[in-house]
Design a protein around this motif. Structure first.
Motif, PDB file in Angstrom:
ATOM      1  N   ALA A   1     -46.223  -2.440  92.945  1.00  0.00           N
ATOM      2  CA  ALA A   1     -46.335  -1.692  91.689  1.00  0.00           C
ATOM      3  C   ALA A   1     -47.778  -1.338  91.398  1.00  0.00           C
ATOM      4  CB  ALA A   1     -45.744  -2.506  90.543  1.00  0.00           C
ATOM      5  N   HIS A   2     -48.691  -2.253  91.678  1.00  0.00           N
ATOM      6  CA  HIS A   2     -50.103  -1.986  91.411  1.00  0.00           C
ATOM      7  C   HIS A   2     -50.636  -0.912  92.347  1.00  0.00           C
ATOM      8  CE1 HIS A   2     -54.475  -2.776  91.353  1.00  0.00           C
ATOM      9  NE2 HIS A   2     -54.235  -2.924  90.054  1.00  0.00           N
ATOM     10  N   ALA A   3     -50.192  -0.922  93.607  1.00  0.00           N
ATOM     11  CA  ALA A   3     -50.641   0.091  94.562  1.00  0.00           C
ATOM     12  C   ALA A   3     -50.135   1.471  94.156  1.00  0.00           C
ATOM     13  CB  ALA A   3     -50.152  -0.262  95.966  1.00  0.00           C
ATOM     14  N   GLU A   4     -48.922   1.545  93.618  1.00  0.00           N
ATOM     15  CA  GLU A   4     -48.407   2.844  93.184  1.00  0.00           C
ATOM     16  C   GLU A   4     -49.114   3.323  91.929  1.00  0.00           C
ATOM     17  OE1 GLU A   4     -44.221   2.670  92.684  1.00  0.00           O
ATOM     18  OE2 GLU A   4     -43.846   2.120  94.752  1.00  0.00           O
ATOM     19  N   GLY A   5     -49.500   2.416  91.047  1.00  0.00           N
ATOM     20  CA  GLY A   5     -50.159   2.790  89.799  1.00  0.00           C
ATOM     21  C   GLY A   5     -51.505   3.451  90.033  1.00  0.00           C
ATOM     22  N   GLU A   6     -52.187   3.086  91.118  1.00  0.00           N
ATOM     23  CA  GLU A   6     -53.488   3.678  91.422  1.00  0.00           C
ATOM     24  C   GLU A   6     -53.361   5.135  91.845  1.00  0.00           C
ATOM     25  OE1 GLU A   6     -55.181   1.269  94.406  1.00  0.00           O
ATOM     26  OE2 GLU A   6     -55.864  -0.268  93.015  1.00  0.00           O
ATOM     27  N   ASP A   7     -52.225   5.509  92.391  1.00  0.00           N
ATOM     28  CA  ASP A   7     -52.070   6.842  92.950  1.00  0.00           C
ATOM     29  C   ASP A   7     -51.487   7.838  91.959  1.00  0.00           C
ATOM     30  OD1 ASP A   7     -52.075   4.824  95.092  1.00  0.00           O
ATOM     31  OD2 ASP A   7     -52.103   6.589  96.344  1.00  0.00           O
ATOM     32  N   ASP A   8     -51.286   7.443  90.709  1.00  0.00           N
ATOM     33  CA  ASP A   8     -50.727   8.369  89.730  1.00  0.00           C
ATOM     34  C   ASP A   8     -51.727   9.478  89.443  1.00  0.00           C
ATOM     35  OD1 ASP A   8     -48.390   6.997  89.544  1.00  0.00           O
ATOM     36  OD2 ASP A   8     -48.901   5.929  87.698  1.00  0.00           O
ATOM     37  N   LEU A   9     -51.394  10.657  89.880  1.00  0.00           N
ATOM     38  CA  LEU A   9     -52.219  11.832  89.622  1.00  0.00           C
ATOM     39  C   LEU A   9     -51.538  12.688  88.572  1.00  0.00           C
ATOM     40  CD1 LEU A   9     -53.321  13.068  93.152  1.00  0.00           C
ATOM     41  CD2 LEU A   9     -54.746  12.094  91.389  1.00  0.00           C
ATOM     42  N   PRO A  10     -52.303  13.256  87.660  1.00  0.00           N
ATOM     43  CA  PRO A  10     -51.674  14.181  86.724  1.00  0.00           C
ATOM     44  C   PRO A  10     -51.241  15.447  87.467  1.00  0.00           C
ATOM     45  CG  PRO A  10     -54.045  14.163  86.439  1.00  0.00           C
ATOM     46  CD  PRO A  10     -53.716  13.088  87.428  1.00  0.00           C
ATOM     47  N   GLU A  11     -50.237  16.122  86.935  1.00  0.00           N
ATOM     48  CA  GLU A  11     -49.749  17.346  87.578  1.00  0.00           C
ATOM     49  C   GLU A  11     -50.649  18.532  87.283  1.00  0.00           C
ATOM     50  OE1 GLU A  11     -45.720  18.093  86.549  1.00  0.00           O
ATOM     51  OE2 GLU A  11     -45.004  16.224  87.399  1.00  0.00           O
ATOM     52  N   THR A  12     -51.312  18.489  86.128  1.00  0.00           N
ATOM     53  CA  THR A  12     -52.185  19.592  85.735  1.00  0.00           C
ATOM     54  C   THR A  12     -53.520  19.054  85.252  1.00  0.00           C
ATOM     55  OG1 THR A  12     -51.340  19.587  83.477  1.00  0.00           O
ATOM     56  CG2 THR A  12     -50.268  21.071  85.046  1.00  0.00           C
ATOM     57  N   ARG A  13     -54.472  19.945  85.157  1.00  0.00           N
ATOM     58  CA  ARG A  13     -55.807  19.613  84.672  1.00  0.00           C
ATOM     59  C   ARG A  13     -56.305  20.791  83.854  1.00  0.00           C
ATOM     60  NH1 ARG A  13     -60.560  18.070  88.856  1.00  0.00           N
ATOM     61  NH2 ARG A  13     -60.430  15.972  88.087  1.00  0.00           N
TER      62      ARG A  13
END
Length: 195
Positions: free
Chosen positions: A169-181
């Motif tokens: 779960a922690h490894a996946e949380g680091e990779d959360d990228l927003p879809e837009t900027r």
């Protein structure tokens, strides 16, 4: 004193956007704008011409002149039918050239051209606008042999998250990228009116 980003936001200065990981890239969306009005529309609608980097100079000049001719026709027609009010109808209407980012140079060239014309008045208005960009996540690439083995989950017979001492779960949380900027870009408006 807080972090630099908080201090900059408190002073009203724009903050830098965070760096994206190497596997992500930005895809720019086109700027949204309403439909271009017909030259024959009433004086209440704003006459806008959007300038791009590829807009031909002569075509933009002809388009502005066409709008100005229609404005002059409406002003002369309304002055014949109405009583004297002391206000000129043609001064109320203006043609607006809008350009953003790299197209600002093209709009400035048009503004300089129309400043040399004796029958028009030119004003400039600058600003900035928020633009939405998409963030596209690509395939991840590993550069070292050990990183490649960990990315594939083949380290010591266990999976890569356990080898790093992290839970999944922690490894996946680091990779959360927003879809837009959202970013800011410069905008120039050239306001052209008849004298």
């Amino acid at each position: 004193m807080g972090p630099p980003a908080e201090d900059a936001a408190a002073r009203g200065k724009p903050t830098k956007l965070p760096r994206l990981p190497k596997h992500a890239r930005i895809q720019k969306r086109p700027l949204n704008h309403p439909a271009i009005p017909s030259p024959h529309t009433s004086a209440s609608t704003q006459k806008v011409i959007y300038i791009a980097t590829r807009t031909p100079f002569a075509a933009a000049v002809k388009r502005v002149r066409k709008f100005l001719a229609h404005i002059e026709d409406r002003a002369s027609a309304s002055s014949r039918t109405s009583t004297k009010t002391g206000r000129k109808g043609k001064d109320e209407e203006e043609v607006v050239l809008k350009a953003a980012s790299r197209a600002i140079e093209r709009a400035l060239g048009l503004a300089v051209f129309f400043q040399g014309q004796p029958d028009v008045r030119v004003r400039l208005r600058t600003g900035s606008v928020a633009v939405v960009d998409d963030i596209i996540e690509g395939p991840r690439e590993a550069t070292k042999g050990g990183d490649l083995a960990m990315a594939e989950g083949k380290v010591g017979g266990g999976d890569a998250a356990e080898a790093d001492g992290k839970d999944g779960a922690h490894a996946e949380g680091e990779d959360d990228l927003p879809e837009t900027r959202v970013r800011k870009t410069s905008v120039l408006e050239v306001l052209i009116t008849l004298r």
